[in-house]
Design a protein around this motif. Structure first.
Motif, PDB file in Angstrom:
ATOM      1  N   GLY A   5       0.816  -1.214   0.000  1.00 52.94           N
ATOM      2  CA  GLY A   5       0.000   0.000   0.000  1.00 52.94           C
ATOM      3  C   GLY A   5       0.845   1.259   0.000  1.00 52.94           C
ATOM      4  O   GLY A   5       0.528   2.235  -0.696  1.00 52.94           O
ATOM      5  N   GLU A   6       1.919   1.233   0.784  1.00 53.79           N
ATOM      6  CA  GLU A   6       2.798   2.400   0.838  1.00 53.79           C
ATOM      7  C   GLU A   6       3.529   2.611  -0.488  1.00 53.79           C
ATOM      8  O   GLU A   6       3.760   3.739  -0.919  1.00 53.79           O
ATOM      9  CB  GLU A   6       3.805   2.240   1.971  1.00 53.79           C
ATOM     10  CG  GLU A   6       3.157   2.292   3.354  1.00 53.79           C
ATOM     11  CD  GLU A   6       4.143   1.941   4.450  1.00 53.79           C
ATOM     12  OE1 GLU A   6       5.192   1.326   4.150  1.00 53.79           O
ATOM     13  OE2 GLU A   6       3.869   2.303   5.603  1.00 53.79           O
ATOM     14  N   VAL A   7       3.887   1.514  -1.151  1.00 56.52           N
ATOM     15  CA  VAL A   7       4.541   1.600  -2.463  1.00 56.52           C
ATOM     16  C   VAL A   7       3.587   2.224  -3.480  1.00 56.52           C
ATOM     17  O   VAL A   7       3.978   3.092  -4.275  1.00 56.52           O
ATOM     18  CB  VAL A   7       5.027   0.209  -2.927  1.00 56.52           C
ATOM     19  CG1 VAL A   7       5.511   0.256  -4.367  1.00 56.52           C
ATOM     20  CG2 VAL A   7       6.132  -0.297  -2.019  1.00 56.52           C
ATOM     21  N   MET A   8       2.328   1.814  -3.461  1.00 61.33           N
ATOM     22  CA  MET A   8       1.331   2.370  -4.379  1.00 61.33           C
ATOM     23  C   MET A   8       1.123   3.862  -4.122  1.00 61.33           C
ATOM     24  O   MET A   8       1.029   4.650  -5.063  1.00 61.33           O
ATOM     25  CB  MET A   8      -0.001   1.627  -4.245  1.00 61.33           C
ATOM     26  CG  MET A   8       0.017   0.244  -4.857  1.00 61.33           C
ATOM     27  SD  MET A   8       0.348   0.327  -6.615  1.00 61.33           S
ATOM     28  CE  MET A   8      -1.290   0.605  -7.209  1.00 61.33           C
ATOM     29  N   ILE A   9       1.059   4.240  -2.877  1.00 57.06           N
ATOM     30  CA  ILE A   9       0.895   5.657  -2.542  1.00 57.06           C
ATOM     31  C   ILE A   9       2.121   6.449  -3.000  1.00 57.06           C
ATOM     32  O   ILE A   9       1.993   7.547  -3.551  1.00 57.06           O
ATOM     33  CB  ILE A   9       0.635   5.830  -1.025  1.00 57.06           C
ATOM     34  CG1 ILE A   9      -0.735   5.272  -0.676  1.00 57.06           C
ATOM     35  CG2 ILE A   9       0.747   7.289  -0.624  1.00 57.06           C
ATOM     36  CD1 ILE A   9      -1.062   5.274   0.804  1.00 57.06           C
ATOM     37  N   ALA A  10       3.315   5.905  -2.814  1.00 55.84           N
ATOM     38  CA  ALA A  10       4.534   6.582  -3.255  1.00 55.84           C
ATOM     39  C   ALA A  10       4.533   6.745  -4.776  1.00 55.84           C
ATOM     40  O   ALA A  10       4.921   7.801  -5.301  1.00 55.84           O
ATOM     41  CB  ALA A  10       5.764   5.802  -2.802  1.00 55.84           C
ATOM     42  N   LEU A  11       4.103   5.700  -5.499  1.00 57.19           N
ATOM     43  CA  LEU A  11       4.029   5.806  -6.966  1.00 57.19           C
ATOM     44  C   LEU A  11       3.019   6.873  -7.382  1.00 57.19           C
ATOM     45  O   LEU A  11       3.263   7.629  -8.333  1.00 57.19           O
ATOM     46  CB  LEU A  11       3.655   4.462  -7.580  1.00 57.19           C
ATOM     47  CG  LEU A  11       4.750   3.405  -7.597  1.00 57.19           C
ATOM     48  CD1 LEU A  11       4.200   2.085  -8.148  1.00 57.19           C
ATOM     49  CD2 LEU A  11       5.914   3.868  -8.446  1.00 57.19           C
ATOM     50  N   ILE A  12       1.912   6.950  -6.696  1.00 58.82           N
ATOM     51  CA  ILE A  12       0.902   7.949  -7.036  1.00 58.82           C
ATOM     52  C   ILE A  12       1.401   9.350  -6.697  1.00 58.82           C
ATOM     53  O   ILE A  12       1.262  10.279  -7.487  1.00 58.82           O
ATOM     54  CB  ILE A  12      -0.424   7.634  -6.313  1.00 58.82           C
ATOM     55  CG1 ILE A  12      -1.043   6.365  -6.892  1.00 58.82           C
ATOM     56  CG2 ILE A  12      -1.394   8.794  -6.412  1.00 58.82           C
ATOM     57  CD1 ILE A  12      -2.262   5.864  -6.143  1.00 58.82           C
ATOM     58  N   VAL A  13       2.001   9.520  -5.535  1.00 58.15           N
ATOM     59  CA  VAL A  13       2.454  10.842  -5.087  1.00 58.15           C
ATOM     60  C   VAL A  13       3.641  11.333  -5.905  1.00 58.15           C
ATOM     61  O   VAL A  13       3.729  12.515  -6.246  1.00 58.15           O
ATOM     62  CB  VAL A  13       2.797  10.809  -3.579  1.00 58.15           C
ATOM     63  CG1 VAL A  13       3.504  12.075  -3.141  1.00 58.15           C
ATOM     64  CG2 VAL A  13       1.538  10.586  -2.757  1.00 58.15           C
ATOM     65  N   ILE A  14       4.552  10.449  -6.256  1.00 60.93           N
ATOM     66  CA  ILE A  14       5.766  10.851  -6.979  1.00 60.93           C
ATOM     67  C   ILE A  14       5.620  10.607  -8.481  1.00 60.93           C
ATOM     68  O   ILE A  14       5.954  11.452  -9.306  1.00 60.93           O
ATOM     69  CB  ILE A  14       6.992  10.106  -6.439  1.00 60.93           C
ATOM     70  CG1 ILE A  14       7.245  10.524  -4.995  1.00 60.93           C
ATOM     71  CG2 ILE A  14       8.222  10.417  -7.288  1.00 60.93           C
ATOM     72  CD1 ILE A  14       8.311   9.706  -4.305  1.00 60.93           C
ATOM     73  N   GLY A  15       5.123   9.454  -8.850  1.00 62.09           N
ATOM     74  CA  GLY A  15       5.073   9.060 -10.262  1.00 62.09           C
ATOM     75  C   GLY A  15       4.069   9.848 -11.080  1.00 62.09           C
ATOM     76  O   GLY A  15       4.364  10.274 -12.208  1.00 62.09           O
ATOM     77  N   LEU A  16       2.858  10.046 -10.575  1.00 61.28           N
ATOM     78  CA  LEU A  16       1.825  10.731 -11.332  1.00 61.28           C
ATOM     79  C   LEU A  16       2.208  12.183 -11.655  1.00 61.28           C
ATOM     80  O   LEU A  16       2.112  12.580 -12.820  1.00 61.28           O
ATOM     81  CB  LEU A  16       0.497  10.661 -10.570  1.00 61.28           C
ATOM     82  CG  LEU A  16      -0.744  11.088 -11.339  1.00 61.28           C
ATOM     83  CD1 LEU A  16      -0.927  10.227 -12.580  1.00 61.28           C
ATOM     84  CD2 LEU A  16      -1.962  10.995 -10.442  1.00 61.28           C
ATOM     85  N   PRO A  17       2.679  12.974 -10.683  1.00 59.45           N
ATOM     86  CA  PRO A  17       3.114  14.340 -11.041  1.00 59.45           C
ATOM     87  C   PRO A  17       4.290  14.346 -12.014  1.00 59.45           C
ATOM     88  O   PRO A  17       4.365  15.199 -12.902  1.00 59.45           O
ATOM     89  CB  PRO A  17       3.517  14.970  -9.712  1.00 59.45           C
ATOM     90  CG  PRO A  17       2.767  14.201  -8.686  1.00 59.45           C
ATOM     91  CD  PRO A  17       2.661  12.811  -9.230  1.00 59.45           C
ATOM     92  N   THR A  18       5.186  13.380 -11.881  1.00 59.18           N
ATOM     93  CA  THR A  18       6.324  13.301 -12.798  1.00 59.18           C
ATOM     94  C   THR A  18       5.850  13.036 -14.223  1.00 59.18           C
ATOM     95  O   THR A  18       6.307  13.679 -15.173  1.00 59.18           O
ATOM     96  CB  THR A  18       7.301  12.199 -12.349  1.00 59.18           C
ATOM     97  OG1 THR A  18       7.708  12.466 -11.002  1.00 59.18           O
ATOM     98  CG2 THR A  18       8.511  12.136 -13.245  1.00 59.18           C
ATOM     99  N   ILE A  19       4.933  12.090 -14.365  1.00 60.44           N
ATOM    100  CA  ILE A  19       4.384  11.775 -15.685  1.00 60.44           C
ATOM    101  C   ILE A  19       3.651  12.988 -16.261  1.00 60.44           C
ATOM    102  O   ILE A  19       3.790  13.311 -17.445  1.00 60.44           O
ATOM    103  CB  ILE A  19       3.456  10.546 -15.604  1.00 60.44           C
ATOM    104  CG1 ILE A  19       4.286   9.293 -15.322  1.00 60.44           C
ATOM    105  CG2 ILE A  19       2.658  10.381 -16.881  1.00 60.44           C
ATOM    106  CD1 ILE A  19       3.453   8.071 -15.019  1.00 60.44           C
ATOM    107  N   MET A  20       2.884  13.686 -15.423  1.00 57.68           N
ATOM    108  CA  MET A  20       2.161  14.866 -15.876  1.00 57.68           C
ATOM    109  C   MET A  20       3.136  15.963 -16.327  1.00 57.68           C
ATOM    110  O   MET A  20       2.902  16.629 -17.342  1.00 57.68           O
ATOM    111  CB  MET A  20       1.245  15.392 -14.766  1.00 57.68           C
ATOM    112  CG  MET A  20       0.141  14.439 -14.370  1.00 57.68           C
ATOM    113  SD  MET A  20      -1.084  14.251 -15.655  1.00 57.68           S
ATOM    114  CE  MET A  20      -1.975  15.754 -15.397  1.00 57.68           C
TER     115      MET A  20
END
Length: 94
Positions: A5-20
């Motif tokens: 769960g923490e890995v998924m949250i980290a991907l969403i918090v860091i990965g999504l803005p990076t992709i955007m």
């Protein structure tokens, strides 16, 4: 240790803005590239217009140089030849 769960949250918090951000930069640079292409086309068109204008001016200067350097008799004869209408066989003056 991090759970799934923490890995998924980290991907969403860091990965999504990076992709955007990458997507935004990509779109911006595509826009700038198209803008530069349009500017290049307009510049080429202006250069062609200036070249045509320059060629016309050079032709006019050549004519003026010929008139200035000519003795005058030949030029007067050419002007008179342009003034008088040329009649062909069977043509009438109106």
């Amino acid at each position: 240790m991090m759970g799934p769960g923490e890995v998924m949250i980290a991907l969403i918090v860091i990965g999504l803005p990076t992709i955007m951000l990458f997507y935004g930069f990509h779109r911006f640079f595509r826009f700038r590239e198209k803008q530069l292409e349009v500017d290049a086309m307009l510049t080429a068109e202006k250069a062609a217009q200036y070249a045509a204008s320059n060629a016309e001016l050079e032709a006019r200067v050549r004519v003026l140089e010929k008139i200035v350097t000519d003795g005058g008799i030949e030029t007067a004869a050419q002007i008179e030849a342009l003034r008088t209408p040329r009649l062909g066989n069977g043509d009438k003056v109106q």
